[in-house]
Design a protein around this motif. Structure first.
Motif, PDB file in Angstrom:
ATOM      1  N   VAL A 179      26.249  25.804 -28.263  1.00  0.00           N
ATOM      2  CA  VAL A 179      26.906  24.526 -28.535  1.00  0.00           C
ATOM      3  C   VAL A 179      27.764  24.622 -29.789  1.00  0.00           C
ATOM      4  CG1 VAL A 179      26.474  22.145 -29.258  1.00  0.00           C
ATOM      5  CG2 VAL A 179      25.224  23.108 -27.311  1.00  0.00           C
ATOM      6  N   LEU A 180      27.222  25.194 -30.845  1.00  0.00           N
ATOM      7  CA  LEU A 180      27.969  25.311 -32.104  1.00  0.00           C
ATOM      8  C   LEU A 180      29.231  26.156 -31.920  1.00  0.00           C
ATOM      9  CD1 LEU A 180      24.875  25.889 -34.403  1.00  0.00           C
ATOM     10  CD2 LEU A 180      26.352  23.864 -34.450  1.00  0.00           C
ATOM     11  N   ARG A 181      29.109  27.242 -31.173  1.00  0.00           N
ATOM     12  CA  ARG A 181      30.287  28.083 -30.928  1.00  0.00           C
ATOM     13  C   ARG A 181      31.328  27.332 -30.097  1.00  0.00           C
ATOM     14  NH1 ARG A 181      31.914  32.130 -29.117  1.00  0.00           N
ATOM     15  NH2 ARG A 181      33.305  32.178 -30.921  1.00  0.00           N
ATOM     16  N   ALA A 182      30.865  26.588 -29.096  1.00  0.00           N
ATOM     17  CA  ALA A 182      31.798  25.828 -28.271  1.00  0.00           C
ATOM     18  C   ALA A 182      32.534  24.778 -29.096  1.00  0.00           C
ATOM     19  CB  ALA A 182      31.050  25.180 -27.111  1.00  0.00           C
ATOM     20  N   LEU A 183      31.836  24.128 -30.016  1.00  0.00           N
ATOM     21  CA  LEU A 183      32.486  23.161 -30.905  1.00  0.00           C
ATOM     22  C   LEU A 183      33.511  23.848 -31.801  1.00  0.00           C
ATOM     23  CD1 LEU A 183      29.376  21.027 -31.923  1.00  0.00           C
ATOM     24  CD2 LEU A 183      31.312  20.247 -30.534  1.00  0.00           C
ATOM     25  N   ALA A 184      33.162  25.026 -32.295  1.00  0.00           N
ATOM     26  CA  ALA A 184      34.094  25.762 -33.151  1.00  0.00           C
ATOM     27  C   ALA A 184      35.367  26.135 -32.401  1.00  0.00           C
ATOM     28  CB  ALA A 184      33.423  27.017 -33.704  1.00  0.00           C
ATOM     29  N   GLU A 185      35.237  26.318 -31.084  1.00  0.00           N
ATOM     30  CA  GLU A 185      36.396  26.694 -30.274  1.00  0.00           C
ATOM     31  C   GLU A 185      37.091  25.487 -29.650  1.00  0.00           C
ATOM     32  OE1 GLU A 185      34.965  29.686 -27.570  1.00  0.00           O
ATOM     33  OE2 GLU A 185      35.108  31.243 -29.106  1.00  0.00           O
TER      34      GLU A 185
END
Length: 450
Positions: free
Chosen positions: A370-376
């Motif tokens: 989730v955190l990576r998806a938000l960063a992208e």
């Protein structure tokens, strides 16, 4: 002692599965010592790697929200004592001094005519289903033992599932390989822009709708809550959560009840979705689709969302398994892990991992995804499973060196007031929640002001 001057293989593999830039892995260091047993599988290595990639993903999001680049992602130091304590958080929990109920009397391993079966009857409706399926004269261990002794393990399994219960034949071989993370489905849309975040709270202002139960999903969302997200858990009023389970995993979030079959509650739920940034689901595949809220429908209506789905048996499981309910203990049994941890020979009593590592590990992986998806930028779907984490444990995680010293849980235990009374609980590897959970289902079904 700090270790990890070379890249840790499990951390590198998990970070690669999440789509992270490989150069980040060299910024992870491990220190201290934990104790997750000396069993046949590398549970400690899995545990520390899942926590590490979650912290890396948090650092990446923090750097992106600050307007920086790859070079601005902070180094990560993972304390193995904190990890080991958190991975058995349910065992450390005390509610007003009382130890929690972990497994009910009808949950466990039972010898059958041809091997072993594992049952899960912690919830009253699952216990009732098992009693019906086996035609038990009473809901007692003695009755279960007698009822399964003359049946095959698969027969018990199918009888239980046929009645809505939970029982799994103990497999002697590892299950089919499953991916740690299913390929990402991107919508092409971007989520709500996220501005700078306060230090240590890279998910601040992110609204997370939590549709999960028991351990894996709630571990993911309590972690996102600690990192600053506004996490709102929604449960159906007719399916109460066990108090002890929520006392352990309810940190960092609020909780409300909504009945999606009722028009007014459904309208409230759609209003929450319209303002959400993330949805994390942990119900069996197909359960939310019948209400029109499956991942595909969510991303079609709100394409900027990040939707993380979690299931037990893997999205590519054969036959009926992809759509079946399951828990960590059952996946260990059905995937061959219980047999690997048990006694030798075909008659050996099955064993268990030293922690519910599939649950906890998957929880940190979901939070990391989730955190990576938000960063992208959002606008994508992610899929995880307990079986995928199990497949990685038995095939993709290697033993690694550890720190030196003596492990003690006490430095990582806290005492906090809550809606359930005073809790003694494990701290998060990422810091302090600051407040205990309210009672499950007692909060307002609405977002906090941004």
């Amino acid at each position: 002692m700090t270790i990890g001057e070379e890249r840790d293989g499990a951390t590198a593999a998990a970070w690669e599965a999440l789509g992270g830039a490989p150069e980040f892995v060299g910024r992870v260091r491990y220190r201290g010592i934990g104790d997750l047993g000396e069993g046949p599988l590398p549970v400690a290595e899995l545990a520390r790697a899942t926590v590490a990639v979650c912290e890396l993903a948090a650092g990446e999001l923090a750097a992106v929200r600050a307007g920086g680049g790859v070079e601005d992602v902070a180094p990560v130091v993972v304390d193995e004592g904190a990890v080991a304590t958190a991975f058995v958080s349910e065992r450390h929990l005390r509610v007003e001094g009382r130890a929690p109920v972990t497994f009910a009397p009808l949950s466990g391993f039972w010898r059958t005519a041809d091997g072993w079966v594992r049952t899960h009857a912690n919830y009253p409706h699952h216990e009732a289903a098992l009693v019906r399926a086996l035609g038990l004269p009473s809901a007692t261990p003695e009755a279960v033992r007698a009822a399964v002794a003359g049946r095959t393990a698969v027969e018990v399994q199918e009888l239980a599932y046929g009645e809505g219960g939970l029982a799994v034949a103990v497999a002697r071989e590892y299950g089919d390989p499953q991916p740690l993370l299913e390929p990402v489905r991107e919508t092409g849309a971007r989520g709500r822009p996220l501005g700078p975040a306060p230090a240590g709270r890279p998910a601040a202002g992110v609204r997370v709708l939590d549709l999960t139960r028991v351990i894996a999903g709630p571990v993911a969302t309590r972690t996102l809550g600690l990192l600053g997200a506004d996490v709102l858990r929604i449960d159906p009023p007719g399916l109460p959560e066990a108090d002890d389970a929520y006392a352990d995993t309810g940190f960092g979030k609020r909780s409300a009840l909504l009945d999606l079959a009722e028009a007014g509650d459904r309208a409230v739920f759609e209003g929450l979705l319209a303002e959400a940034d993330v949805v994390v689901t942990g119900y069996r595949p197909g359960a939310l689709e019948r209400y029109g809220f499956g991942a595909r429908e969510l991303l079609e209506r709100w394409p900027g969302l990040v939707v993380a789905e979690l299931c037990a048996w893997g999205w590519r499981a054969r036959g009926p398994w992809a759509g079946r309910r399951g828990f960590d203990s059952l996946v260990q049994a059905g995937y061959g892990i219980a047999a690997r941890c048990g006694g030798p020979g075909p008659d050996g009593v099955p064993g268990v991992l030293p922690a519910q590592a599939l649950d906890h590990g998957t929880g940190y992986l979901v939070a990391a995804g989730v955190l990576r998806a938000l960063a992208e930028g959002g606008g994508r779907g992610l899929r995880f499973s307990l079986a995928g984490t199990g497949s990685w444990l038995v095939r993709g995680v290697a033993r690694a060196g550890g720190g030196v010293g003596v492990y003690a849980a006490e430095p990582w235990l806290r005492v906090t007031p809550s809606g359930y009374g005073v809790l003694r609980h494990a701290a998060s590897p990422f810091g302090e929640w600051g407040a205990g959970p309210s009672r499950c289902g007692t909060d307002r079904a609405g977002w906090l002001p941004r």
